[in-house]
Design a protein around this motif. Structure first.
Motif, PDB file in Angstrom:
ATOM      1  N   HIS A  32      45.258  97.933  15.328  1.00 43.99           N
ATOM      2  CA  HIS A  32      44.542  97.165  16.356  1.00 43.99           C
ATOM      3  C   HIS A  32      45.255  97.151  17.699  1.00 43.99           C
ATOM      4  N   ARG A  89      45.438  85.333  24.981  1.00 46.42           N
ATOM      5  CA  ARG A  89      46.555  84.680  24.296  1.00 46.42           C
ATOM      6  C   ARG A  89      47.707  84.678  25.280  1.00 46.42           C
ATOM      7  N   LEU A 116      40.351  76.898  22.737  1.00 42.17           N
ATOM      8  CA  LEU A 116      39.121  76.129  22.955  1.00 42.17           C
ATOM      9  C   LEU A 116      38.077  76.503  21.907  1.00 42.17           C
ATOM     10  N   ASP A 121      46.984  96.799  26.316  1.00 41.26           N
ATOM     11  CA  ASP A 121      46.156  96.055  25.361  1.00 41.26           C
ATOM     12  C   ASP A 121      45.434  97.064  24.479  1.00 41.26           C
ATOM     13  N   MET A 141      42.694  96.924  22.746  1.00 35.49           N
ATOM     14  CA  MET A 141      41.292  96.999  23.127  1.00 35.49           C
ATOM     15  C   MET A 141      41.003  96.002  24.242  1.00 35.49           C
ATOM     16  N   GLU A 160      33.195  90.233  25.539  1.00 38.16           N
ATOM     17  CA  GLU A 160      32.526  88.941  25.325  1.00 38.16           C
ATOM     18  C   GLU A 160      31.931  88.425  26.638  1.00 38.16           C
TER      19      GLU A 160
HETATM   20  P1  ADQ Z   1      44.279  89.909  20.820  1.00 41.75           P
HETATM   21  O1  ADQ Z   1      45.551  90.340  21.465  1.00 41.75           O
HETATM   22  O2  ADQ Z   1      44.273  88.564  20.262  1.00 41.75           O
HETATM   23  O3  ADQ Z   1      43.826  90.955  19.690  1.00 41.75           O
HETATM   24  P2  ADQ Z   1      41.604  90.149  22.245  1.00 41.75           P
HETATM   25  O4  ADQ Z   1      41.031  91.440  21.819  1.00 41.75           O
HETATM   26  O5  ADQ Z   1      41.335  89.892  23.692  1.00 41.75           O
HETATM   27  O6  ADQ Z   1      43.185  90.050  22.043  1.00 41.75           O
HETATM   28  O7  ADQ Z   1      40.986  88.995  21.362  1.00 41.75           O
HETATM   29  C1  ADQ Z   1      41.236  87.640  21.635  1.00 41.75           C
HETATM   30  C2  ADQ Z   1      40.169  86.769  20.965  1.00 41.75           C
HETATM   31  O8  ADQ Z   1      40.608  85.409  21.027  1.00 41.75           O
HETATM   32  C3  ADQ Z   1      38.833  86.843  21.684  1.00 41.75           C
HETATM   33  O9  ADQ Z   1      37.811  86.941  20.726  1.00 41.75           O
HETATM   34  C4  ADQ Z   1      38.735  85.522  22.464  1.00 41.75           C
HETATM   35  O10 ADQ Z   1      37.436  85.001  22.532  1.00 41.75           O
HETATM   36  C5  ADQ Z   1      39.635  84.599  21.651  1.00 41.75           C
HETATM   37  N1  ADQ Z   1      40.338  83.644  22.571  1.00 41.75           N
HETATM   38  C6  ADQ Z   1      41.169  83.960  23.563  1.00 41.75           C
HETATM   39  N2  ADQ Z   1      41.616  82.849  24.191  1.00 41.75           N
HETATM   40  C7  ADQ Z   1      41.067  81.813  23.558  1.00 41.75           C
HETATM   41  C8  ADQ Z   1      41.147  80.374  23.728  1.00 41.75           C
HETATM   42  N3  ADQ Z   1      41.921  79.785  24.628  1.00 41.75           N
HETATM   43  N4  ADQ Z   1      40.454  79.616  22.867  1.00 41.75           N
HETATM   44  C9  ADQ Z   1      39.703  80.179  21.914  1.00 41.75           C
HETATM   45  N5  ADQ Z   1      39.585  81.520  21.714  1.00 41.75           N
HETATM   46  C10 ADQ Z   1      40.256  82.313  22.524  1.00 41.75           C
HETATM   47  C11 ADQ Z   1      44.375  92.170  19.126  1.00 41.75           C
HETATM   48  C12 ADQ Z   1      44.783  93.264  20.119  1.00 41.75           C
HETATM   49  C13 ADQ Z   1      43.620  93.566  21.042  1.00 41.75           C
HETATM   50  C14 ADQ Z   1      42.396  93.992  20.219  1.00 41.75           C
HETATM   51  C15 ADQ Z   1      42.129  93.008  19.083  1.00 41.75           C
HETATM   52  C16 ADQ Z   1      41.080  93.557  18.106  1.00 41.75           C
HETATM   53  O11 ADQ Z   1      45.922  92.867  20.878  1.00 41.75           O
HETATM   54  O12 ADQ Z   1      43.960  94.588  21.960  1.00 41.75           O
HETATM   55  O13 ADQ Z   1      41.267  94.039  21.046  1.00 41.75           O
HETATM   56  O14 ADQ Z   1      43.303  92.733  18.334  1.00 41.75           O
HETATM   57  O15 ADQ Z   1      41.451  94.784  17.577  1.00 41.75           O
END
Ligand code: ADQ
Length: 483
Positions: free
Chosen positions: A166, A283, A360, A382, A384, A390
């Motif tokens: 991932h 995050r 949230l 990153d 993805m 979203e």
């Molecule tokens: P992440 O590094 O966690 O994932 P991302 O793909 O952007 O990054 O996913 C984050 C998820 O967390 C999103 O669905 C978002 O809605 C949710 N989120 C973020 N902030 C939030 C908040 N404050 N409250 C609630 N929800 C929140 C890892 C890899 C990425 C890859 C994914 C999937 O680092 O690059 O896209 O896995 O493979």
């Protein structure tokens, strides 16, 4: 035809213990949703850590926990606090995560962490062997479990194993610095199919295989002993319908039904109609470029002071890995930056940055996505980045501008976004200005293309494509053996 076994570090459920009883609550994250079509009925089993260390698990509740997990098609791997410390916070998040995101200087090469990583990967592999048969199909997820495919292969030479990473796979020049680079590659090569988000990560992996262990590689196939391993890219999508439907529902809410956050956002719009909201959600991770983004925002306001009191940056940062020192430092840096900039620039009517450090609920994310004129996502690396997808999915009237780092895997599929280099402040200031002034027709035209693509390549299609490719590989393998 056997069952499907899915393995990830964390199970797609959260255990809650209260008054001596256990409840397992399904997680709503992207992976859990995406795997729904694969993980259903009695045909599959998901193996992973429950989120509770051995020390946190009352012995008398073990059976109840197993039962609660079983109801969700899950089985647990038991890990103690030391293992979590060295395997998860240690090797996974202090060695691999920084290295694979090109933060070489943060990467710690500790024998101690490596030994525990191997031992814990062996635990996962043993759990698979214990819970599966030769004709099952196994899908291993992510950087915490890169040795598992080979460990399973040793005991089950003919079983079908897929692996999906991932996060990015770094270039050979970065990857080669890892002391245990050959072992990691050999671990992954236990798979029949290895999947990445983008073609570049796939290319980097193939190059490391060729140069570090000298295997024959032809196009996207690797030849090892009597096996052919396929490497391919599968860009992960989102649950488009879920975000779309939530946004439609959000639009239909009357004033009384609106959340406090939404009312605040509405008030903001009503009191300053020519002000624009810029949103960023991540995050709290150094790979996401949050501190640089805040600096770039300050630069934008210096370069184009006419936008003072006309824009507001919302930073939503979800707490993450807070016992790793770099994450604590980053938290302090972001707190200080936001404090300083707001202190220096705020006026009676205007606070330039709204900063939320918390997770949230889904509804609040929808409030933010639907109310923001611009989404500004600037990861330094990153795998993805699902937030970009979203945001676009929730734009029911197709308005809104996405500014996205070209270092995110999603940038490859989202060419209609305004792509930027997160290290180039000049370019970002100009791009923010362009986004601010982009005609509505242009926004609609760009988002129409983006939405169509996201709707078609949603997360279910992603999971199904991977499984189809894995099963195809199995059938080809059988034909090869019987010839
Ligand atoms: P992440 O590094 O966690 O994932 P991302 O793909 O952007 O990054 O996913 C984050 C998820 O967390 C999103 O669905 C978002 O809605 C949710 N989120 C973020 N902030 C939030 C908040 N404050 N409250 C609630 N929800 C929140 C890892 C890899 C990425 C890859 C994914 C999937 O680092 O690059 O896209 O896995 O493979």
């Amino acid at each position: 035809m056997g069952k499907t076994i899915i393995i990830s570090n964390r199970l797609p459920v959260q255990l809650q213990i209260s008054n001596g009883s256990i409840t397992a609550i399904p997680s709503v994250g992207g992976l859990a949703t995406g795997m729904k079509s694969v993980h259903s009925g009695g045909e599959s089993l998901w193996i992973g850590w429950s989120g509770l260390t051995d020390e946190e698990t009352p012995e008398e509740l073990e059976d109840d926990i197993d039962k609660a997990l079983k109801e969700h098609g899950c089985a647990k791997v038991k890990l103690n606090a030391d293992e979590i410390d060295r395997f998860y916070y240690g090797f996974s998040n202090r060695t691999i995560w920084p290295l694979f995101h090109y933060f070489l200087k943060y990467s710690e090469f500790e024998l101690n962490y490596w030994d525990t990583y191997k031992a814990v990967n062996q635990k996962f592999a043993d759990a698979i062997i214990e819970n599966s048969d030769e004709d099952d199909t196994i899908w291993v997820h992510d950087y915490q479990l890169m040795l598992v495919p080979q460990m399973v292969r040793e005991k089950r030479p003919d079983t079908t194993i897929g692996f999906f990473l991932h996060i990015p796979f770094p270039s050979f020049e970065i990857f080669r610095t890892l002391p245990w680079r050959e072992e990691i590659l050999e671990g992954l090569l236990g798979s029949d199919l290895i999947g990445f988000h983008t073609y570049d990560y796939e290319r980097h992996f193939l190059s490391s295989v060729r140069r570090l262990i000298g295997l024959d590689v032809s196009f996207n196939e690797i030849y090892l002993d009597n096996r052919v391993i396929k490497v391919d890219s599968f860009p992960m999508g989102i649950d488009y319908k879920k975000f779309r439907d939530a946004a439609v529902l959000h639009d239909s809410k009357s004033k009384d039904e609106r959340s406090d956050l939404q009312l605040r956002l509405d008030n903001h719009k009503a009191s300053a109609p020519d002000t624009k909201l810029i949103l960023s959600i991540d995050r709290l991770d150094y790979s996401k470029g949050i501190a640089k983004r805040i600096n770039a925002f300050e630069y934008f306001l210096q370069k184009y002071p006419e936008y003072k009191e006309k824009v507001r940056l919302i930073i939503l940062a979800v707490p993450s890995r807070s016992n790793v020192p770099q994450y604590q430092l980053l938290k302090r840096e972001v707190d200080e930056l936001v404090g300083r900039i707001n202190g220096e620039l705020s006026t009676v009517n205007w606070t330039p940055i709204w900063y939320f450090y918390r997770s949230l609920p889904f509804e609040s994310l929808i409030d933010l996505y639907t109310s923001s004129d611009i989404a500004w996502l600037t990861p330094l690396r990153d795998g993805m980045n699902l937030v970009a997808k979203e945001y676009i999915a929730t734009r029911t009237d197709k308005s809104g501008v996405l500014i996205l780092s070209e270092m995110a895997g999603s940038a490859y599929e989202m060419n209609e976004a305004l792509l930027i280099n997160p290290n180039n402040f000049e370019q970002q200031a100009d791009t923010l200005k362009r986004a601010f002034n982009m005609p509505l027709e242009e926004q609609v035209s760009r988002n129409t293309f983006l939405q169509k693509r996201l709707e078609r390549y949603n997360v279910e299609v992603w999971a199904n494509e991977f499984m189809r490719s894995l099963k195809e590989k199995r059938e080809l393998g059988k034909a090869f053996i019987s010839e």
